[in-house]
Design an enzyme around this catalytic site. Structure first.
Site, PDB file in Angstrom:
ATOM      1  N   ASP A  46       6.964  -1.372  -0.125  1.00  9.56           N
ATOM      2  CA  ASP A  46       6.937  -1.517  -1.572  1.00  9.56           C
ATOM      3  C   ASP A  46       8.281  -2.025  -2.098  1.00  9.56           C
ATOM      4  O   ASP A  46       9.331  -1.872  -1.458  1.00  9.56           O
ATOM      5  CB  ASP A  46       6.615  -0.182  -2.240  1.00  9.56           C
ATOM      6  CG  ASP A  46       5.137  -0.007  -2.516  1.00  9.56           C
ATOM      7  OD1 ASP A  46       4.376  -0.940  -2.251  1.00  9.56           O
ATOM      8  OD2 ASP A  46       4.751   1.078  -2.990  1.00  9.56           O
ATOM      9  N   LYS A  68       5.285  -4.061  -5.556  1.00 11.95           N
ATOM     10  CA  LYS A  68       4.475  -3.460  -6.612  1.00 11.95           C
ATOM     11  C   LYS A  68       5.426  -2.852  -7.629  1.00 11.95           C
ATOM     12  O   LYS A  68       6.021  -1.809  -7.402  1.00 11.95           O
ATOM     13  CB  LYS A  68       3.561  -2.361  -6.058  1.00 11.95           C
ATOM     14  CG  LYS A  68       2.613  -2.799  -4.963  1.00 11.95           C
ATOM     15  CD  LYS A  68       1.479  -3.653  -5.485  1.00 11.95           C
ATOM     16  CE  LYS A  68       0.463  -2.839  -6.216  1.00 11.95           C
ATOM     17  NZ  LYS A  68      -0.694  -3.648  -6.645  1.00 11.95           N
ATOM     18  N   MET A 185       6.740   5.245 -15.569  1.00 10.18           N
ATOM     19  CA  MET A 185       6.288   3.955 -16.102  1.00 10.18           C
ATOM     20  C   MET A 185       6.062   4.019 -17.615  1.00 10.18           C
ATOM     21  O   MET A 185       5.118   3.460 -18.154  1.00 10.18           O
ATOM     22  CB  MET A 185       5.010   3.500 -15.382  1.00 10.18           C
ATOM     23  CG  MET A 185       5.217   3.253 -13.898  1.00 10.18           C
ATOM     24  SD  MET A 185       3.673   2.996 -12.979  1.00 10.18           S
ATOM     25  CE  MET A 185       3.089   4.693 -12.818  1.00 10.18           C
TER      26      MET A 185
END
Length: 271
Positions: A46, A68, A185
């Site tokens: 990742d 990602k 996020m």
């Protein structure tokens, strides 16, 4: 990891392990994660996994970056899942290396479901999630008998077509049950999130922390309040990847900073 075997169909049978790389500091890897990385013949890595951790891989391992990251161009999830499956069927020892923990906003559940449908039973190795490492690096807990009876890990990013979290309901629950909120996020939606939490009854003066690049040498953080959180993000130029921590446990950070000789980044207090 075990050596490759051959299935009844004649196809070589490899292995697949989902490994949590933790928040970034290589010293926060578990021993089990380290052994898996060193034994892998193929690593699917990742974007948020640090170079120092990837360097633990064997020199003969094939390393494939499958970035990602929210708001950036990403490798399609379906492609990653098919690639994992294909490499296992080639007899490879596949490690899917993920930042944090595979099962905390790492889409590990989706990958496990795909592999099991393909007849592959993966191994899971947990990692320290950024929401824990971030506030811990500031000397504060996520739970405390006097201040927080529990903690909620929640995403501030909803997939297309999903209405996302009911922040007002969450605020009322957090206030009634004395919960710490850890939001992943959430930077791009911080203004909306904080407004909704206040509308749901969470006091504007509730302490809040923003931790960027948790556990890494370039970690930065700011201490503020729920009401000032979105403003502080912009004023301090804090961006993704950051975790937002909201709750009374954050008020202990200032006291710790005054009495500690730790070498963490200087405490920032926002009005």
């Amino acid at each position: 990891m075990t050596a490759s075997a051959t299935t009844s169909t004649g196809l070589p049978s490899g292995t697949c392990t989902l490994v949590g790389a933790g928040p970034g500091d290589p010293e926060l890897l578990t021993l089990k994660a380290l052994r898996a990385i060193q034994s892998a013949t193929v690593l699917l890595v990742d974007d948020l996994v640090s170079r120092e951790i990837v360097d633990f891989a064997s020199p003969t391992a094939r390393i494939i970056y499958v970035g990602k990251r929210g708001g950036c161009k990403s490798t399609p999830q379906a492609f990653i899942e098919k690639l994992m499956e294909a490499e296992v069927h080639k007899g490879e020892h596949v490690v899917r290396l993920k930042g944090g923990d595979p099962f905390i906003f790492g889409r590990g559940g989706e990958e496990v479901e795909h592999l099991r449908r393909a007849g592959i039973e993966p191994q899971i190795i947990n990692g320290i999630t950024a929401g824990l490492a971030g506030l811990s690096s500031l000397g504060a807990p996520l739970t405390h008998r006097e201040h927080a009876h529990g903690v909620v890990f929640i995403t501030g990013h909803a997939k297309p077509g999903d209405q996302g979290t009911d922040w007002r309901t969450l605020a009322a629950t957090a206030q009634a049950a004395r919960l710490t909120l850890v939001i992943y996020m959430g930077v791009s939606s911080a203004e909306h999130i904080t407004a909704e939490l206040q509308a749901g009854g969470l006091p504007a003066h509730t302490p809040a922390a923003i931790i960027q690049h948790a556990s890494l040498p370039q970690q930065r953080h700011a201490i503020t309040t729920l009401e000032q959180l979105a403003h502080t993000l912009h004023a301090e130029n804090l961006a993704s990847p950051s975790v937002l921590v909201i709750g009374d446990v954050v008020q202990g950070v200032a006291a710790w900073a005054q009495n500690s000789s730790a070498t963490a980044a200087p405490l920032r207090a926002a009005s």
